[in-house]
Write a protein that holds these residues in place. Structure first.
Motif, PDB file in Angstrom:
ATOM      1  N   SER A   1      31.595  41.742 -41.179  1.00  0.00           N
ATOM      2  CA  SER A   1      31.378  40.359 -41.627  1.00  0.00           C
ATOM      3  C   SER A   1      31.396  40.218 -43.150  1.00  0.00           C
ATOM      4  N   LEU A   2      30.969  41.246 -43.887  1.00  0.00           N
ATOM      5  CA  LEU A   2      30.957  41.150 -45.355  1.00  0.00           C
ATOM      6  C   LEU A   2      32.389  41.074 -45.908  1.00  0.00           C
ATOM      7  N   LYS A   3      33.260  41.967 -45.409  1.00  0.00           N
ATOM      8  CA  LYS A   3      34.666  41.918 -45.835  1.00  0.00           C
ATOM      9  C   LYS A   3      35.292  40.583 -45.412  1.00  0.00           C
ATOM     10  N   ALA A   4      34.955  40.145 -44.216  1.00  0.00           N
ATOM     11  CA  ALA A   4      35.491  38.877 -43.718  1.00  0.00           C
ATOM     12  C   ALA A   4      35.097  37.740 -44.642  1.00  0.00           C
ATOM     13  N   PHE A   5      33.838  37.720 -45.042  1.00  0.00           N
ATOM     14  CA  PHE A   5      33.338  36.636 -45.893  1.00  0.00           C
ATOM     15  C   PHE A   5      34.025  36.646 -47.254  1.00  0.00           C
ATOM     16  N   ASP A   6      34.339  37.839 -47.784  1.00  0.00           N
ATOM     17  CA  ASP A   6      35.043  37.933 -49.072  1.00  0.00           C
ATOM     18  C   ASP A   6      36.418  37.273 -48.992  1.00  0.00           C
ATOM     19  N   PHE A   7      37.167  37.603 -47.952  1.00  0.00           N
ATOM     20  CA  PHE A   7      38.513  37.042 -47.815  1.00  0.00           C
ATOM     21  C   PHE A   7      38.474  35.544 -47.520  1.00  0.00           C
ATOM     22  N   LEU A   8      37.507  35.133 -46.719  1.00  0.00           N
ATOM     23  CA  LEU A   8      37.378  33.699 -46.433  1.00  0.00           C
ATOM     24  C   LEU A   8      36.999  32.938 -47.698  1.00  0.00           C
ATOM     25  N   GLY A   9      36.152  33.551 -48.532  1.00  0.00           N
ATOM     26  CA  GLY A   9      35.796  32.931 -49.809  1.00  0.00           C
ATOM     27  C   GLY A   9      36.997  32.803 -50.727  1.00  0.00           C
ATOM     28  N   ASN A  10      37.850  33.856 -50.764  1.00  0.00           N
ATOM     29  CA  ASN A  10      39.076  33.796 -51.576  1.00  0.00           C
ATOM     30  C   ASN A  10      40.012  32.709 -51.066  1.00  0.00           C
ATOM     31  N   SER A  11      40.072  32.577 -49.741  1.00  0.00           N
ATOM     32  CA  SER A  11      40.908  31.528 -49.157  1.00  0.00           C
ATOM     33  C   SER A  11      40.428  30.141 -49.592  1.00  0.00           C
ATOM     34  N   LEU A  12      39.126  29.943 -49.563  1.00  0.00           N
ATOM     35  CA  LEU A  12      38.571  28.635 -49.941  1.00  0.00           C
ATOM     36  C   LEU A  12      38.712  28.363 -51.438  1.00  0.00           C
ATOM     37  N   SER A  13      38.743  29.420 -52.235  1.00  0.00           N
ATOM     38  CA  SER A  13      38.951  29.210 -53.678  1.00  0.00           C
ATOM     39  C   SER A  13      40.370  28.735 -53.961  1.00  0.00           C
ATOM     40  N   ASN A  14      41.326  29.123 -53.096  1.00  0.00           N
ATOM     41  CA  ASN A  14      42.714  28.660 -53.239  1.00  0.00           C
ATOM     42  C   ASN A  14      42.948  27.321 -52.557  1.00  0.00           C
ATOM     43  N   ASP A  15      42.237  27.090 -51.465  1.00  0.00           N
ATOM     44  CA  ASP A  15      42.385  25.840 -50.713  1.00  0.00           C
ATOM     45  C   ASP A  15      41.010  25.417 -50.190  1.00  0.00           C
ATOM     46  N   PRO A  16      40.233  24.679 -51.025  1.00  0.00           N
ATOM     47  CA  PRO A  16      38.853  24.335 -50.650  1.00  0.00           C
ATOM     48  C   PRO A  16      38.751  23.500 -49.378  1.00  0.00           C
ATOM     49  N   ARG A  17      39.844  22.899 -48.937  1.00  0.00           N
ATOM     50  CA  ARG A  17      39.806  22.051 -47.749  1.00  0.00           C
ATOM     51  C   ARG A  17      40.453  22.692 -46.532  1.00  0.00           C
ATOM     52  N   ASN A  18      40.691  23.992 -46.612  1.00  0.00           N
ATOM     53  CA  ASN A  18      41.275  24.707 -45.472  1.00  0.00           C
ATOM     54  C   ASN A  18      40.259  24.760 -44.334  1.00  0.00           C
ATOM     55  N   VAL A  19      40.530  24.004 -43.288  1.00  0.00           N
ATOM     56  CA  VAL A  19      39.553  23.835 -42.212  1.00  0.00           C
ATOM     57  C   VAL A  19      39.271  25.147 -41.492  1.00  0.00           C
ATOM     58  N   LYS A  20      40.309  25.931 -41.244  1.00  0.00           N
ATOM     59  CA  LYS A  20      40.120  27.200 -40.528  1.00  0.00           C
ATOM     60  C   LYS A  20      39.206  28.127 -41.321  1.00  0.00           C
ATOM     61  N   SER A  21      39.389  28.164 -42.656  1.00  0.00           N
ATOM     62  CA  SER A  21      38.537  29.005 -43.501  1.00  0.00           C
ATOM     63  C   SER A  21      37.103  28.502 -43.510  1.00  0.00           C
ATOM     64  N   ILE A  22      36.938  27.170 -43.602  1.00  0.00           N
ATOM     65  CA  ILE A  22      35.589  26.590 -43.614  1.00  0.00           C
ATOM     66  C   ILE A  22      34.862  26.921 -42.312  1.00  0.00           C
ATOM     67  N   LEU A  23      35.552  26.737 -41.189  1.00  0.00           N
ATOM     68  CA  LEU A  23      34.934  27.018 -39.886  1.00  0.00           C
ATOM     69  C   LEU A  23      34.551  28.490 -39.759  1.00  0.00           C
ATOM     70  N   ALA A  24      35.451  29.371 -40.191  1.00  0.00           N
ATOM     71  CA  ALA A  24      35.170  30.803 -40.079  1.00  0.00           C
ATOM     72  C   ALA A  24      34.018  31.212 -40.990  1.00  0.00           C
ATOM     73  N   ALA A  25      34.033  30.729 -42.256  1.00  0.00           N
ATOM     74  CA  ALA A  25      32.963  31.075 -43.193  1.00  0.00           C
ATOM     75  C   ALA A  25      31.626  30.534 -42.699  1.00  0.00           C
ATOM     76  N   ALA A  26      31.643  29.306 -42.204  1.00  0.00           N
ATOM     77  CA  ALA A  26      30.408  28.705 -41.692  1.00  0.00           C
ATOM     78  C   ALA A  26      29.890  29.459 -40.469  1.00  0.00           C
ATOM     79  N   SER A  27      30.817  29.973 -39.644  1.00  0.00           N
ATOM     80  CA  SER A  27      30.385  30.718 -38.458  1.00  0.00           C
ATOM     81  C   SER A  27      29.700  32.028 -38.855  1.00  0.00           C
ATOM     82  N   VAL A  28      30.178  32.655 -39.949  1.00  0.00           N
ATOM     83  CA  VAL A  28      29.516  33.864 -40.449  1.00  0.00           C
ATOM     84  C   VAL A  28      28.098  33.529 -40.910  1.00  0.00           C
ATOM     85  N   ILE A  29      27.984  32.432 -41.661  1.00  0.00           N
ATOM     86  CA  ILE A  29      26.664  31.975 -42.115  1.00  0.00           C
ATOM     87  C   ILE A  29      25.775  31.656 -40.918  1.00  0.00           C
TER      88      ILE A  29
END
Length: 406
Positions: A195-223
């Protein structure tokens, strides 16, 4: 006087209306792969009598005829051959589609898209080794992020997550800021339990596209998995602006409220998720968990049964179905559900719950047999597994005392 059945549309009819609405939305959005999958499911459910599903499938068939006519008039036009092949792929005619792409390859042997499409055909036909070979060939001609993603998906479908991650990391060299690739890597790491590695990549994705729904859902699911429900709900609120009709979104929001013990809000959100995604097995499964937790065992049985009808190979559903049946005093069917769960996955929790149910219904010999099997699995489990859930330890000690006293 009209009966209730005459006044109200049947449940079967309401289900068709839901399917028609979803088919219409997917067709308008040109999400043709998912649209055709839903059409086939609707036709199978209705035994071929779903009128709107047949109509939309007819639209796709008509486009095939037109593209075939255009290709006949201009046989050297590569675009027409590609469109014929894509339409055949959407209609599920995988072999015919491959044949069209093979013929087109004679016209343009170095066209990466033709090799990519052949890979897509074999992937749809579940011939994953062939699909991987064609995607690799497409990348050797010309690299594209879509090919990397499809190749990664092939490996993921084969449960080779390491290979899938490796392919997607190669894609990052080619397109380092691609949010979809970053999100895919994050999701793959989630499947691998990192989950830690996953969260890093999802965070990088959101930094490039803050409105990427798939990234938001995945990051929120980790939280959410780390029990920080309030922060997860804030993330889901952002996603809701972009995709207010996402069943996955409302499912996750519902489970956040469940975690906060707000059962009415949880049921409301999960019901909305079920309306938006009637074929999402996880929504029915979560509704079953919620009703089981609130003591509504008949409703829990209904939702677990619905989940099993959609996805019949998830062992935990059978285990919770067995718990609901036991609460309804249907011990025979509860035992059958436990046996099915154990057949799919011999998990120690299944054995413990089975033993508890048998003990509760005065079957000490059978309960002892299941408890002994639980003990064998428990004894070889790691220390972390043994102490992870205090409730398991407590129930184990309690059951041991009961069995020893008989």
């Amino acid at each position: 006087m009209a009966t209730d059945a005459e006044q109200l549309p049947s449940r079967h009819s309401r289900q068709h209306h839901k399917s028609n609405f979803l088919i219409h939305q997917l067709f308008l959005r040109q999400d043709l792969d998912e649209c055709l999958s839903l059409i086939e499911a609707s036709l199978a459910d209705s035994q071929g009598s779903a009128e709107y599903a047949l109509y939309i499938k007819g639209q796709l068939s008509q486009s095939l005829q037109l593209f075939q006519q255009a290709a006949a008039v201009s046989p050297n036009n590569l675009t027409y051959h590609k469109q014929v092949g894509r339409t055949l792929l959407l209609l599920g005619s995988f072999e015919a589609a491959v044949q069209v792409f093979e013929e087109a390859t004679q016209l343009a042997p170095r066209d990466w898209e033709l090799w990519h499409n052949k890979g897509a055909c074999y992937m749809a036909a579940k011939k994953y080794d062939w699909a991987a070979d064609f995607f690799v060939k497409a990348n050797s001609i010309e690299q594209h992020d879509s090919t990397f993603l499809q190749l990664g998906k092939v490996y993921a479908l084969q449960a080779d997550y390491q290979a899938a991650v490796k392919v997607c990391l190669e894609a990052l060299v080619f397109c380092p800021d691609n949010a979809e690739v970053l999100t895919t890597i994050g999701l793959l790491y989630l499947r691998m339990g990192e989950s830690l590695k996953a969260f890093d990549f999802l965070g990088n994705s959101l930094s490039n596209d803050p409105r990427n729904v798939k990234s938001i859902l995945a990051a929120a699911s980790v939280i959410q998995d780390h029990h920080d429900m309030d922060v997860a709900l804030v993330k889901y609120r952002v996603a809701a602006v972009q995709t207010p009709n996402s069943p996955q979104l409302w499912n996750n929001i519902g489970m956040c409220f469940f975690g906060k013990q707000k059962h009415v809000a949880a049921i409301s959100c999960l019901k909305k998720a079920s309306y938006l995604g009637p074929f999402e097995w996880i929504v029915s499964y979560n509704l079953g968990l919620l009703h089981l937790a609130t003591g509504q065992y008949a409703s829990a049985f209904h939702h677990f049964s619905s989940s099993i009808n959609i996805k019949s190979d998830f062992a935990h559903t059978y285990m919770y179905l067995a718990v609901a049946l036991a609460k309804l005093d249907d011990v025979d069917n509860a035992s059958a559900a436990y046996e099915k769960a154990i057949e799919l996955d011999d998990d120690m929790m299944f054995r413990l719950n089975y033993a508890i149910t048998l003990s509760n219904y005065d079957e000490p010999d059978l309960a002892q047999e299941q408890f002994d099997k639980f003990e064998r699995i428990f004894s070889i489990a790691g220390r972390d597994t043994q102490t992870a859930d205090a409730n398991v330890v407590q129930q184990r000690q309690l059951l041991l005392q009961i069995l020893n006293s008989r």
